[in-house]
Design an enzyme around this catalytic site. Structure first.
Site, PDB file in Angstrom:
ATOM      1  N   CYS A  32       7.660  23.524   5.241  1.00  8.11           N
ATOM      2  CA  CYS A  32       6.578  23.359   6.451  1.00  8.11           C
ATOM      3  C   CYS A  32       5.984  22.172   5.997  1.00  8.11           C
ATOM      4  O   CYS A  32       5.846  21.807   5.022  1.00  8.11           O
ATOM      5  CB  CYS A  32       5.696  24.752   6.681  1.00  8.11           C
ATOM      6  N   ASP A 443     -14.059 -15.261  -0.226  1.00  5.53           N
ATOM      7  CA  ASP A 443     -14.663 -14.336  -0.950  1.00  5.53           C
ATOM      8  C   ASP A 443     -14.720 -12.911  -0.636  1.00  5.53           C
ATOM      9  O   ASP A 443     -15.640 -12.406   0.132  1.00  5.53           O
ATOM     10  CB  ASP A 443     -16.049 -14.901  -1.203  1.00  5.53           C
TER      11      ASP A 443
END
Length: 468
Positions: A32, A443
């Site tokens: 399952c 940056d």
């Protein structure tokens, strides 16, 4: 996650882990998904598997209640750049069915024995078993959502014979194909199937985990749609994206509906949802490949919980993540097409479609062509940056398939004329599905790793950064 943590996820029926692992119950012989609503089995009766194929290989059959084969794929395969991650992406694209294990190994640059060993060691199943599990899922979808003859479904799913198809379906689903068609399809699927025919297309639900910001994805697709191969119609929140597909055995037309909102559990969490789609294929053997390409385009296998947790801890991004939980980083349905479009721009791309694209046998409204193949473009326009890119794609010097090495592809792209670093970064993000790409020279904090592509999507959605 260790096994005790996985069991706690099963005990709490936590849908966040659907597709990340599977559990099987030795007393029932069934496997399952973690969120299965059935009674939680005792811990000592539970075994855990990384893939559905591994569970099937250990003799377990799929649960008819939770349908574990229908869950989103593991996000690990998109994140990882190693041979296992690359192999899983290629298997999802149908390479084993088309080229065999030898073809898969050749694309990865390893021997077939090495690929077999690495996949079996880490995933509990080799490439043949993984491809077989995928074929079984494709067959179940066709059985339960179309009126195609069973024999046609067998070969469309990639099986070599009807006998092999029947044996696999009985082993995986404990039912014959005819029994699956008449007794196991959920009511909603049976309703859809009555209106589906071999010529009207295949209705699908493309599952995703967690929240999904469909509006942002459809905004992007609408803004960059190329005439002749793509179109977006309808009002915001109820739009439909349509496009043509060039596939291994033929062509296709897909329609995907924008779906807003998602059901919440009692705890307020998003268990996940789906996008409704319909595929019209000239050859049904392309179903698996087409579905996987759509999943990459819409980034449906992402793990929004992991992404939002990391990015939400950043002071700059926290309010953006709170405003748009589950924001995705879209990919593309055709990496080679996307690279060419990035190089030449939207207007020139539409011109290439008109001049060199393959015309559809049956146009569908504004959809008239499939984007031209690299070999066609290389011959038609052999000079200039577009010709250089097309030639590199056509002769294999540049590979952008799901199993391509991202660093090698980036180096090859940068060596071509006309492609600067920002353009290559966009191709790496969208065509190669890299979740951790930052704009060159920017940056960007390391704390955004490994989800920098998603961080940039948040900045773009908030209007703080322009799309490349």
């Amino acid at each position: 996650m260790d096994e005790d943590t996985r069991y706690e996820a099963v005990r709490s029926r936590d849908g966040r882990f659907d597709g990340e692992f599977f559990f099987a119950v030795v007393t029932t012989g069934i496997y399952c998904r973690p969120s299965c609503p059935a009674v939680t089995p005792k811990r000592h009766n539970v075994r855990f598997f990384t893939t559905a194929a591994a569970a099937q290989g250990s003799g377990f059959r799929a649960c008819r209640r939770c349908r574990p084969d229908a869950v989103p794929g593991s996000a690990d395969w998109n994140v990882r750049a190693d041979v296992v991650g690359r192999a899983m992406r290629l298997i999802g694209d149908g390479v084993v069915d088309r080229e065999g294990v030898a073809g898969l190994a050749a694309r990865l640059g390893y021997s077939a024995r090495q690929v077999q060993r690495q996949l079996t060691t880490e995933l509990g199943a080799g490439p043949v078993a993984l491809a077989r599990a995928q074929r079984a899922h494709t067959a179940r979808v066709l059985v339960q959502t179309t009126d195609l003859p069973i024999t046609q479904i067998a070969f469309a799913s990639g099986f070599a014979s009807v006998r092999q198809f029947n044996d696999t379906m009985r082993e995986v689903y404990a039912a014959t194909p005819s029994e699956l068609r008449t007794t196991t399809a959920p009511r909603a699927d049976r309703t859809v199937r009555r209106t589906a025919t071999p010529t009207a297309g295949i209705p699908l639900r493309l599952a995703h985990r967690g929240p999904y910001q469909a509006g942002a994805v459809f905004d992007l697709l609408e803004a960059e749609a190329v005439a002749g191969v793509e179109t977006v119609s309808g009002t915001r929140g109820r739009r439909t994206y349509r496009r043509t597909l060039r596939l291994p055995h033929g062509t296709g037309i897909v329609a995907v509906d924008e779906r807003t909102g998602a059901a919440r559990s009692a705890s307020g969490a998003h268990p996940g949802g789906w996008l409704d789609a319909r595929l019209d294929l000239t050859d049904h053997r392309d179903l698996t490949t087409a579905v996987q390409r759509l999943r990459r385009l819409f980034d449906l296998d992402a793990d929004p919980y992991a992404v939002d947790e990391r990015l939400g801890a950043d002071r700059r991004l926290a309010p953006l993540v709170a405003a748009r939980p589950g924001l995705r980083s879209p990919g593309t349905a055709d990496p080679e097409e996307f690279a060419m479009r990035t190089l030449v721009g939207r207007t020139k791309a539409a011109e290439l479609v008109r001049r060199y694209g393959k015309a559809l046998d049956a146009p569908c409204g504004p959809l008239t062509h499939v984007f031209p193949e690299p070999a066609v473009l290389a011959e038609a326009e052999p000079t200039g940056p577009a010709g250089a890119l097309a030639a590199a794609l056509a002769d294999g010097a540049l590979r952008l398939d799901p199993g391509a090495d991202r660093d090698d592809a980036q180096a090859a792209l940068l060596a071509l004329p006309g492609l600067d670093a920002p353009a290559v970064a966009a191709i790496r993000t969208r065509a190669l599905g890299d979740p951790d790409v930052a704009p060159p020279g920017s940056d960007v904090p390391d704390s955004w790793r490994p989800w920098r592509s998603y961080a940039l999507q948040h900045l773009r959605a908030a209007g703080e950064l322009e799309y490349p």
